[in-house]
Design a protein around this motif. Structure first.
Motif, PDB file in Angstrom:
ATOM      1  N   PRO A 123      -2.656  -2.380   7.641  1.00 48.47           N
ATOM      2  CA  PRO A 123      -3.698  -2.506   6.606  1.00 48.47           C
ATOM      3  C   PRO A 123      -4.312  -1.177   6.201  1.00 48.47           C
ATOM      4  O   PRO A 123      -4.591  -0.943   5.019  1.00 48.47           O
ATOM      5  N   GLY A 124      -4.525  -0.291   7.161  1.00 52.21           N
ATOM      6  CA  GLY A 124      -5.109   1.000   6.815  1.00 52.21           C
ATOM      7  C   GLY A 124      -4.182   1.834   5.955  1.00 52.21           C
ATOM      8  O   GLY A 124      -4.617   2.459   4.972  1.00 52.21           O
ATOM      9  N   ALA A 125      -2.896   1.852   6.306  1.00 52.81           N
ATOM     10  CA  ALA A 125      -1.927   2.597   5.503  1.00 52.81           C
ATOM     11  C   ALA A 125      -1.824   1.994   4.106  1.00 52.81           C
ATOM     12  O   ALA A 125      -1.717   2.726   3.106  1.00 52.81           O
ATOM     13  N   LEU A 126      -1.876   0.663   4.020  1.00 56.16           N
ATOM     14  CA  LEU A 126      -1.769   0.012   2.718  1.00 56.16           C
ATOM     15  C   LEU A 126      -2.962   0.359   1.836  1.00 56.16           C
ATOM     16  O   LEU A 126      -2.816   0.603   0.632  1.00 56.16           O
ATOM     17  N   ARG A 127      -4.163   0.403   2.423  1.00 57.13           N
ATOM     18  CA  ARG A 127      -5.356   0.776   1.647  1.00 57.13           C
ATOM     19  C   ARG A 127      -5.236   2.212   1.143  1.00 57.13           C
ATOM     20  O   ARG A 127      -5.574   2.507  -0.015  1.00 57.13           O
ATOM     21  N   ALA A 128      -4.751   3.097   2.012  1.00 58.18           N
ATOM     22  CA  ALA A 128      -4.612   4.497   1.598  1.00 58.18           C
ATOM     23  C   ALA A 128      -3.570   4.638   0.490  1.00 58.18           C
ATOM     24  O   ALA A 128      -3.763   5.397  -0.470  1.00 58.18           O
ATOM     25  N   VAL A 129      -2.466   3.915   0.594  1.00 60.11           N
ATOM     26  CA  VAL A 129      -1.443   3.958  -0.447  1.00 60.11           C
ATOM     27  C   VAL A 129      -1.981   3.404  -1.748  1.00 60.11           C
ATOM     28  O   VAL A 129      -1.745   3.971  -2.833  1.00 60.11           O
ATOM     29  N   ASP A 130      -2.741   2.317  -1.691  1.00 65.36           N
ATOM     30  CA  ASP A 130      -3.320   1.705  -2.894  1.00 65.36           C
ATOM     31  C   ASP A 130      -4.260   2.677  -3.592  1.00 65.36           C
ATOM     32  O   ASP A 130      -4.189   2.865  -4.823  1.00 65.36           O
ATOM     33  N   VAL A 131      -5.145   3.338  -2.821  1.00 71.57           N
ATOM     34  CA  VAL A 131      -6.083   4.305  -3.412  1.00 71.57           C
ATOM     35  C   VAL A 131      -5.325   5.487  -4.008  1.00 71.57           C
ATOM     36  O   VAL A 131      -5.615   5.936  -5.127  1.00 71.57           O
ATOM     37  N   GLY A 132      -4.321   5.993  -3.288  1.00 64.67           N
ATOM     38  CA  GLY A 132      -3.562   7.126  -3.798  1.00 64.67           C
ATOM     39  C   GLY A 132      -2.787   6.796  -5.055  1.00 64.67           C
ATOM     40  O   GLY A 132      -2.732   7.609  -5.997  1.00 64.67           O
ATOM     41  N   LEU A 133      -2.197   5.617  -5.105  1.00 69.13           N
ATOM     42  CA  LEU A 133      -1.441   5.217  -6.297  1.00 69.13           C
ATOM     43  C   LEU A 133      -2.358   5.048  -7.503  1.00 69.13           C
ATOM     44  O   LEU A 133      -2.005   5.436  -8.623  1.00 69.13           O
ATOM     45  N   ALA A 134      -3.529   4.459  -7.277  1.00 65.78           N
ATOM     46  CA  ALA A 134      -4.474   4.282  -8.386  1.00 65.78           C
ATOM     47  C   ALA A 134      -4.896   5.643  -8.945  1.00 65.78           C
ATOM     48  O   ALA A 134      -4.978   5.825 -10.167  1.00 65.78           O
ATOM     49  N   ALA A 135      -5.146   6.597  -8.044  1.00 65.63           N
ATOM     50  CA  ALA A 135      -5.539   7.922  -8.513  1.00 65.63           C
ATOM     51  C   ALA A 135      -4.385   8.638  -9.215  1.00 65.63           C
ATOM     52  O   ALA A 135      -4.591   9.316 -10.233  1.00 65.63           O
ATOM     53  N   GLU A 136      -3.185   8.484  -8.693  1.00 64.19           N
ATOM     54  CA  GLU A 136      -2.021   9.172  -9.268  1.00 64.19           C
ATOM     55  C   GLU A 136      -1.672   8.628 -10.643  1.00 64.19           C
ATOM     56  O   GLU A 136      -1.467   9.391 -11.603  1.00 64.19           O
ATOM     57  N   PHE A 137      -1.611   7.308 -10.784  1.00 62.21           N
ATOM     58  CA  PHE A 137      -1.126   6.719 -12.028  1.00 62.21           C
ATOM     59  C   PHE A 137      -2.224   6.564 -13.078  1.00 62.21           C
ATOM     60  O   PHE A 137      -1.926   6.316 -14.239  1.00 62.21           O
TER      61      PHE A 137
END
Length: 539
Positions: A123-137
């Motif tokens: 869950p922690g990795a998924l939250r970090a990936v979600d935040v990073g993807l939102a910022a990137e795209f």
């Protein structure tokens, strides 16, 4: 919900601005559509007995996909793919979902994100990936699909190296893809094989291509292509197309284990004599002679079907008698306008569950096909048994062509009584074709009902009481098959499954999905270990 996007459309001062505003509105509408799909699945899981239905062969997921497919006129497979992304957005990627709802991301980008983050479990990795993807795209600008995948994989690699989607391509490096070109009678075969298998196929194709006599009109490469079909049918030789009475090669191939059913008009299959091979099924009684066509000096001529069939395998006639550069422009235009082609004297055929075939292709197939005439049952009375006779079953299959559930185009698996037997008779007006999945849906799932008309039209009522109408696939090309059959009287019983048992799964769909994720993560172990070793700087 869409007030902001609509205001942007109204306020757009240029065409480019209006295009951008409409694109954002479209993205927001797509996000809302996927959110509604996720809500439908959640509602299905909240109903009484849903836990037990998770082990049904036609489970909650299948039921939701069937309902979505009927509502949108899409296949259940397409609906399943959309629902996968809807669930990923609702349960795993809230930041990406918010961007999608705001119209910033297109569904194409969202689909790539959902697919390439599917292996992330922590869950922690998924939250970090979600935040990073939102910022990137949110501010990435235009990117190709390759650039999108690189950006997604980089974030996944940073937070969960075992979740990078890489073993997928390795596992599928050997594959065979068949792409059918609708309307031309041609398909494209792309295959990646091991070197030994490829050598065996190459030599087998060459050997089969040389089993015809020397008068066969096809060049070697065309015969090698035909040999691929011979392999599929299980033949030990290739049919010769020389059409000579003294042909030294076997005129018909040995029977194989594969049968292809083709529905065609009698005029098309009459161009070649019947012989054992793939089955070609001409429908119904002899057609009425066509009425006079309007005269037109510019209308192309109607050619001879046998000549058109032979033209498929012979070298084309040269359009120009001398090289093109020796002609004037007027001569070139006149030469290419002189031969405008021919209309076919017969209508096209139809592969059951497959593509349409031009009449010339059907006529060529008929040279080595077993031909069976389909009799329209007319006003024939119902048959006094549960299973339809062979003739009646053949008529229903040719009339319907594919599964008759709304949105489904799968090949036929079962012939089902619309009103269950013995309440409804075994007659053409009470029989339809269904795939196995939608047969189970109709039989077991509450809320679905259907009503059939004598011309084969079926009205389906969904659990939300919306009505969806489906028509036989033969309605356009072979309308004679849709002529009304005898009206049947039936007492529609209350839907019950007493005495019947839904086939069950050994594991639920969710359990199977978790196992596939674990297997793919495990397959990444060696690659991740090597990657981590490479990240250690040399001392």
């Amino acid at each position: 919900m869409f007030e902001h996007q609509m205001s942007a459309v109204v306020a757009a001062g240029t065409v480019a601005a209006r295009i951008d505003a409409y694109a954002r509105l479209e993205n927001s509408a797509c996000a809302a559509r996927l959110a509604a799909m996720a809500d439908m699945l959640a509602a299905a899981h909240a109903e009484d007995g849903s836990a037990d239905r998770e082990r049904w062969r036609f489970d909650n997921w299948s039921a939701v996909c069937a309902h979505i497919g009927a509502a949108q006129a899409i296949t259940s497979g397409t609906a399943s793919g959309l629902l996968m992304d809807a669930v990923a957005l609702a349960e795993r990627l809230p930041k990406v979902r918010a961007l999608f709802a705001a119209g910033v991301l297109s569904y194409r980008v969202v689909h790539r994100i959902c697919m390439r983050t599917a292996l992330v479990k922590d869950p922690g990795a998924l939250r970090a990936v979600d935040v990073g993807l939102a910022a990137e795209f949110a501010s990435a600008g235009a990117m190709s699909q390759e650039q999108q995948d690189t950006a997604i994989d980089a974030l996944v690699l940073l937070h969960d190296p075992y979740a990078v989607r890489r073993s997928e391509s390795a596992a599928r490096s050997h594959r065979v893809d068949v792409c059918v070109e609708g309307g031309s009678g041609t398909a494209y075969l792309n295959a990646t094989l091991s070197a030994t298998d490829a050598q065996a196929v190459d030599e087998r194709a060459d050997a089969l291509a040389r089993t015809v006599c020397e008068h066969d009109p096809r060049p070697l490469q065309v015969r090698r292509a035909a040999a691929m079909g011979a392999m599929g049918f299980g033949w030990d030789r290739l049919p010769c197309l020389c059409e000579r009475e003294d042909c030294g090669a076997a005129s018909t191939p040995a029977g194989g284990g594969v049968v292809i059913y083709v529905v065609a008009d009698p005029e098309a299959v009459g161009a070649g004599g019947p012989a054992p091979g793939p089955e070609s099924v001409p429908p119904g009684p002899e057609p009425e002679p066509p009425g006079p066509e309007p005269e037109s000096a510019a209308a192309p001529g109607v050619g001879e079907l046998a000549a058109q069939r032979r033209a498929l395998v012979t070298a084309p006639k040269p359009v120009l008698a001398k090289p093109w550069y020796l002609h004037t422009w007027a001569e070139l235009v006149a030469a290419y306008a002189a031969d405008r082609g021919e209309f076919s004297p017969a209508g096209p055929g139809l592969v059951l569950g497959g593509p349409m075939l031009p009449a010339a292709v059907v006529a060529q197939l008929a040279l080595h096909a077993r031909i069976r005439r389909i009799a329209h049952p007319g006003e024939a009375p119902p048959e006094p048994r549960y299973r339809p006779s062979r003739a009646l079953a053949a008529f229903v299959r040719c009339r319907d062509g594919t599964c008759r559930f709304p949105g489904c185009s799968r090949p036929v698996a079962d012939i089902d009584h619309t009103v269950p037997y013995p309440y409804g008779p075994t007659a053409a007006s009470n029989l339809i074709c269904l795939c196995r999945e939608h047969h189970l849906c109709k039989t077991f799932w509450p809320g679905w009902s259907s009503r059939q008309f004598p011309d084969g039209t079926v009205q389906w009522t969904a659990p939300d009481k919306r009505v969806h109408t489906t028509y036989p696939r033969s309605r356009l090309l072979f309308p004679r098959l849709c002529a009304p059959t005898a009206v049947v009287t039936a007492r529609v019983p209350v839907k019950t499954t007493a005495g019947l048992r839904m086939p069950r799964r050994e594991q639920t769909r969710a359990q199977a999905r978790r196992r596939r994720i674990d297997d793919e993560r495990r397959a990444n172990t060696a690659w991740v270990e090597q990657y981590l070793r490479d990240c250690v700087p040399p001392i």
